[in-house]
Motif scaffolding. Sequence first.
Motif, PDB file in Angstrom:
ATOM      1  N   ALA A 118      30.001  30.430  37.053  1.00 21.11           N
ATOM      2  CA  ALA A 118      31.212  29.801  37.577  1.00 21.11           C
ATOM      3  C   ALA A 118      32.435  30.687  37.355  1.00 21.11           C
ATOM      4  CB  ALA A 118      31.417  28.433  36.930  1.00 21.11           C
ATOM      5  N   ALA A 122      34.746  32.588  40.342  1.00 21.00           N
ATOM      6  CA  ALA A 122      36.194  32.373  40.417  1.00 21.00           C
ATOM      7  C   ALA A 122      36.981  33.644  40.121  1.00 21.00           C
ATOM      8  CB  ALA A 122      36.604  31.273  39.445  1.00 21.00           C
ATOM      9  N   HIS A 243      42.163  25.736  35.192  1.00 18.28           N
ATOM     10  CA  HIS A 243      41.116  26.121  36.136  1.00 18.28           C
ATOM     11  C   HIS A 243      40.176  24.939  36.371  1.00 18.28           C
ATOM     12  CE1 HIS A 243      42.357  30.320  35.805  1.00 18.28           C
ATOM     13  NE2 HIS A 243      42.406  30.145  34.495  1.00 18.28           N
ATOM     14  N   GLU A 245      38.642  23.895  38.961  1.00 20.97           N
ATOM     15  CA  GLU A 245      37.461  24.133  39.785  1.00 20.97           C
ATOM     16  C   GLU A 245      36.281  24.627  38.949  1.00 20.97           C
ATOM     17  OE1 GLU A 245      39.404  28.017  39.231  1.00 20.97           O
ATOM     18  OE2 GLU A 245      40.101  25.978  39.617  1.00 20.97           O
ATOM     19  N   ALA A 248      35.068  21.596  36.786  1.00 21.65           N
ATOM     20  CA  ALA A 248      34.270  20.672  37.592  1.00 21.65           C
ATOM     21  C   ALA A 248      32.884  21.233  37.867  1.00 21.65           C
ATOM     22  CB  ALA A 248      34.998  20.365  38.897  1.00 21.65           C
ATOM     23  N   ALA A 249      32.815  22.535  38.099  1.00 14.78           N
ATOM     24  CA  ALA A 249      31.528  23.156  38.423  1.00 14.78           C
ATOM     25  C   ALA A 249      30.537  23.067  37.269  1.00 14.78           C
ATOM     26  CB  ALA A 249      31.743  24.611  38.813  1.00 14.78           C
TER      27      ALA A 249
END
Length: 252
Positions: A118, A122, A243, A245, A248-249
């Motif tokens: 992840a 990113a 961060h 995103e 959540a990942a």
Amino acid sequence: MPRRLLATAMVLLGVGLTGCSGDPAERAPGDPVTAEEAEVLAGLLARDAEEGGADVVVTAPFGEEGLLTLTGEVDLAASAGRARAVTSYGDGRPDDVRTLFFTREQIWFGDVPGLPEALGAAGLPEAAFVRRPLATGPDGVPLTDLLVQVVLNLGTEEADGAGAFLGGGATWEGQRSIDSRLATVFTSETGWSVAVDDTSDLLLQYERELPDQGTEVTVTLADHGPRTIALPEEGQTLDAQAHPEVAAAVGV
């Protein structure tokens, strides 16, 4: 119930006390505590903090066969801890194992599956931990966060007033062995139960049903004494709020 203990109970805690006075053979489970026992009860959490901390094991069932276990140590004087968190689902799935660090404000997750991927996706540098604020409610608080708060609230700076434990506020429930140490057990009408070392007047075990969870948490403390918890360094940590995103990942 005194102010400090009431606040603790509302956050998922309570407290107990120790030291049985008199001959246990002359008492029956459910008898009110004595004045001496009420004094011990009132100072229990303050004594825990004065000792510094302890090794800790926390267990909480969930669902039909699941079990979350935290094993580590806590510095009750500084309100910080670390633990190995093992989630056992009981349905054939492999255990989920994480490393946790926590304070009253923040919780760090290490050994998070999928985190390197992840971060790479990113375009972010490597990190060993993901940090986010500790969820305090009132709704949707993860079980891990609830257990962390239970542990940290087992130490306070000031003693409570003994009077609130008299007159049926707390009851004597006999004695039992906790990790080969003889302890006196007390319960409260508000739902907590404690087992307190008969020799040291320190908390050995705390039990309480978690509000709206339908499950009972058990905290066992051992080897009381000073602890130093070195929290993860900033350079090792991803800020989940900065961060979302990535957080959540990986499910943090």
